[in-house]
Design a protein around this motif. Structure first.
Motif, short mmCIF file in Angstrom:
data_model
loop_
_atom_site.label_atom_id
_atom_site.label_comp_id
_atom_site.label_asym_id
_atom_site.label_seq_id
_atom_site.Cartn_x
_atom_site.Cartn_y
_atom_site.Cartn_z
N ASP A 234 0.84 -1.20 0.00
CA ASP A 234 0.00 0.00 0.00
C ASP A 234 0.87 1.25 0.00
N LEU A 235 1.10 1.82 -1.19
CA LEU A 235 1.92 3.01 -1.31
C LEU A 235 1.20 4.25 -0.78
N SER A 236 -0.10 4.13 -0.48
CA SER A 236 -0.83 5.27 0.05
C SER A 236 -0.75 5.32 1.58
N ASP A 237 -0.16 4.29 2.19
CA ASP A 237 -0.05 4.21 3.64
C ASP A 237 1.35 4.65 4.07
N PRO A 238 1.47 5.77 4.78
CA PRO A 238 2.81 6.23 5.20
C PRO A 238 3.58 5.17 5.98
N ALA A 239 2.85 4.32 6.74
CA ALA A 239 3.53 3.30 7.52
C ALA A 239 4.25 2.30 6.63
N PHE A 240 3.69 2.04 5.45
CA PHE A 240 4.35 1.10 4.54
C PHE A 240 5.71 1.64 4.11
N ILE A 241 5.76 2.94 3.87
CA ILE A 241 6.99 3.55 3.38
C ILE A 241 8.05 3.60 4.47
N THR A 242 7.64 3.81 5.72
CA THR A 242 8.62 4.00 6.79
C THR A 242 8.88 2.75 7.61
N ASP A 243 8.07 1.73 7.46
CA ASP A 243 8.21 0.51 8.26
C ASP A 243 9.19 -0.45 7.59
N PRO A 244 10.35 -0.72 8.20
CA PRO A 244 11.31 -1.60 7.55
C PRO A 244 10.78 -3.01 7.35
N ALA A 245 9.88 -3.46 8.23
CA ALA A 245 9.35 -4.82 8.10
C ALA A 245 8.51 -4.97 6.84
N ALA A 246 7.82 -3.89 6.44
CA ALA A 246 7.00 -3.95 5.24
C ALA A 246 7.86 -4.19 4.01
N GLY A 247 8.96 -3.47 3.93
CA GLY A 247 9.86 -3.67 2.79
C GLY A 247 10.47 -5.05 2.79
N GLU A 248 10.89 -5.52 3.94
CA GLU A 248 11.51 -6.83 4.02
C GLU A 248 10.53 -7.93 3.62
N ARG A 249 9.25 -7.72 3.93
CA ARG A 249 8.24 -8.72 3.57
C ARG A 249 8.17 -8.90 2.06
N TRP A 250 8.33 -7.80 1.32
CA TRP A 250 8.24 -7.89 -0.14
C TRP A 250 9.54 -8.36 -0.77
N LEU A 251 10.63 -8.26 -0.02
CA LEU A 251 11.90 -8.76 -0.54
C LEU A 251 12.05 -10.26 -0.33
N SER A 252 11.50 -10.76 0.76
CA SER A 252 11.78 -12.14 1.13
C SER A 252 10.55 -13.03 1.22
N GLY A 253 9.35 -12.47 1.08
CA GLY A 253 8.14 -13.25 1.26
C GLY A 253 7.70 -13.99 0.02
N LYS B 6 -2.28 -0.96 -3.40
CA LYS B 6 -2.76 0.40 -3.65
C LYS B 6 -1.59 1.30 -4.03
N PHE B 7 -1.86 2.20 -4.97
CA PHE B 7 -0.87 3.17 -5.39
C PHE B 7 -0.90 4.35 -4.42
N ALA B 8 0.02 5.32 -4.61
CA ALA B 8 0.14 6.45 -3.70
C ALA B 8 -1.13 7.29 -3.64
N ASP B 9 -1.91 7.31 -4.73
CA ASP B 9 -3.15 8.10 -4.73
C ASP B 9 -4.34 7.31 -4.21
N GLY B 10 -4.10 6.09 -3.72
CA GLY B 10 -5.17 5.25 -3.18
C GLY B 10 -5.85 4.36 -4.19
N SER B 11 -5.49 4.47 -5.46
CA SER B 11 -6.12 3.64 -6.49
C SER B 11 -5.60 2.20 -6.41
N ASP B 12 -6.43 1.26 -6.87
CA ASP B 12 -6.07 -0.15 -6.82
C ASP B 12 -5.04 -0.50 -7.89
N ILE B 13 -4.14 -1.39 -7.54
CA ILE B 13 -3.14 -1.88 -8.49
C ILE B 13 -2.95 -3.37 -8.27
N TRP B 14 -2.43 -4.04 -9.29
CA TRP B 14 -1.89 -5.37 -9.13
C TRP B 14 -0.39 -5.22 -8.84
#
Length: 428
Positions: free
Chosen positions: A30-49, A57-65
């Motif tokens: 969720d690029l529209s959620d500030p916590a996603f950008i600043t939370d190191p665990a969120a990034g690590e989840r996408w690198l290793s999960g 969601k994109f930065a403007d809140g729109s849906d994305i794949w």
């Protein structure tokens, strides 16, 4: 994600009973959620999960794949039915919704990054021709001189910061040198470029003046080069305006110059900073790097794969139904690819978590792929190799002045500071 695991599309399901367990289309990316950008665990989840195609969601809140697996990302980047240009005026509306002033939106509404087809090829062909191997090699001595000068300054700093005093100025000076930005404008461009780096979540009060300022100077440079050409990129692109078959108008040239500045300096800045940190965290690889200058190309390519100076690409929009990783992306829907995750996919890379400067199989996607492959990829590799080699040659005892955990970048935020110690004596 396969069709047998989840519905092909959220609205294909027959209500809540269609699946069991957690919603497989929950917006975790969720690029529209500030916590996603600043939370190191969120990034690590996408690198290793897990690597299925999922919803986000994109930065403007729109849906994305979101595609994170290597083969899925590779397909998205090379799929001709996925276009960079958003449907209708959605790109314009997205920027307006984030507070970007209307005149700035007009400037960015059609750039190389959002062009497709014939227009994209026309502009890209001109830039590719200007970014020739000859010009790139000719820049190498200049890059080395810039690096040495900045390292002199780094040594003189009471509290040296590898980003503020080396990586960032080197990257912006080199891109200004390439374009032909006069010395009098470079410090201002450096400040503007820092502001433009926040384009995902711009502060309109800072972003708009920076864009207008850079655009105004670029127009001055275009006029100056038209009157008195030099051996620089702006001059070469101005010269191309005389060729009616591939004509660039001034608005396109201004937008192109700004895109090149932003893409060119931000990627290199991140590569130098992240590359230096990765080498310091892997002493065996740092020793290999220092003792084997012949592995420079391979080493920097591995640093690109491992550190991901570019985490993800811009969205791609489907013009017709296309299957990606077992799901169907429908016309008008957007796909975001995560390069950082794809480059650590164990299905493609053996021991992807390891930094291995001798890695032989390394088809990384760090600079993208296909029609929108990074134009400055070769320059970034040259700059990265020269910058890192010069750095560790000059300061073989370089090390972080703080715990690396304090300065490690969050998922979508570049490293902001990198205080360093330059010699053993500084331990006292």
């Amino acid at each position: 994600m396969t069709d047998t695991a989840v519905p092909e599309h959220p609205h294909d399901a027959d209500g809540p009973a269609a699946t069991s367990g957690p919603d497989p289309f929950a917006s975790e990316f969720d690029l529209s959620d500030p916590a996603f950008i600043t939370d190191p665990a969120a990034g690590e989840r996408w690198l290793s999960g897990p690597r299925p195609v999922c919803r986000g969601k994109f930065a403007d809140g729109s849906d994305i794949w979101v595609a994170t697996g290597y083969q899925d990302v590779r397909k998205v980047l090379g799929e001709p039915t996925l276009r960079s240009r958003p449907p209708g005026d959605s790109h314009r509306q997205s920027m307006l919704s984030r507070g970007v002033p209307e005149d700035i939106v007009d400037m960015f509404d059609s750039t190389l990054l959002t062009m497709d087809g014939a227009d994209h090829m026309r502009v890209r062909r001109l830039v590719t021709r200007a970014l020739s191997a000859r010009r790139m090699q000719a820049l190498s001595p200049a890059i080395a001189r810039v690096a040495e000068r900045l390292l002199d300054g780094l040594a003189a700093e009471p509290e040296p910061d590898l980003i503020a005093h080396y990586a960032h100025p080197l990257a912006i000076i080199v891109i200004c040198e390439l374009l032909g930005v006069d010395e009098e404008y470079r410090e201002q461009w450096r400040e503007w470029s820092e502001t433009l780096a926040q384009a995902l979540r711009p502060d309109p009060e800072q972003f708009a003046p920076a864009v207008r300022g850079m655009a105004g100077v670029t127009r001055k440079l275009i006029d100056a080069r038209r009157a008195a050409p030099r051996d620089d990129l702006i001059s070469e692109l101005v010269e191309a305006q005389e060729d009616d078959s591939e004509r660039l108008n001034d608005d396109e040239l201004v937008a192109l110059a700004m895109v090149l500045v932003q893409a060119g300096h931000e990627t290199v800045r991140n590569l130098i900073a992240l590359g230096a940190l990765a080498l310091l965290q892997h002493p065996d690889q740092l020793r290999l790097f220092k003792e084997n200058p012949g592995i420079g190309d391979r080493a920097v390519a591995e640093l690109v794969r491992h550190t991901a100076p570019v985490k993800h690409t811009f969205r791609r929009f489907a013009t017709e139904p296309v299957e990606i990783g077992g799901v169907t992306v429908r016309p008008g829907e957007a796909v975001q690819v995560v390069l950082a995750a794809a480059n650590r996919d164990p299905a493609e890379f053996e021991h992807p978590e390891r930094l291995d400067l001798t890695r032989e199989h390394n088809p990384h996607l760090g600079f993208g792929r296909g029609a929108h492959y990074c134009l400055g990829g070769s320059l970034a590799l040259i700059e990265g190799e020269i910058a890192l080699t010069s750095l560790f040659d000059r300061f073989p005892d370089l090390r972080p002045a703080v715990d690396p955990a304090e300065i490690a970048p969050r998922y979508l935020l570049a490293m902001q500071r990198f205080p360093v110690l330059l010699s053993p004596e500084e331990e006292k």
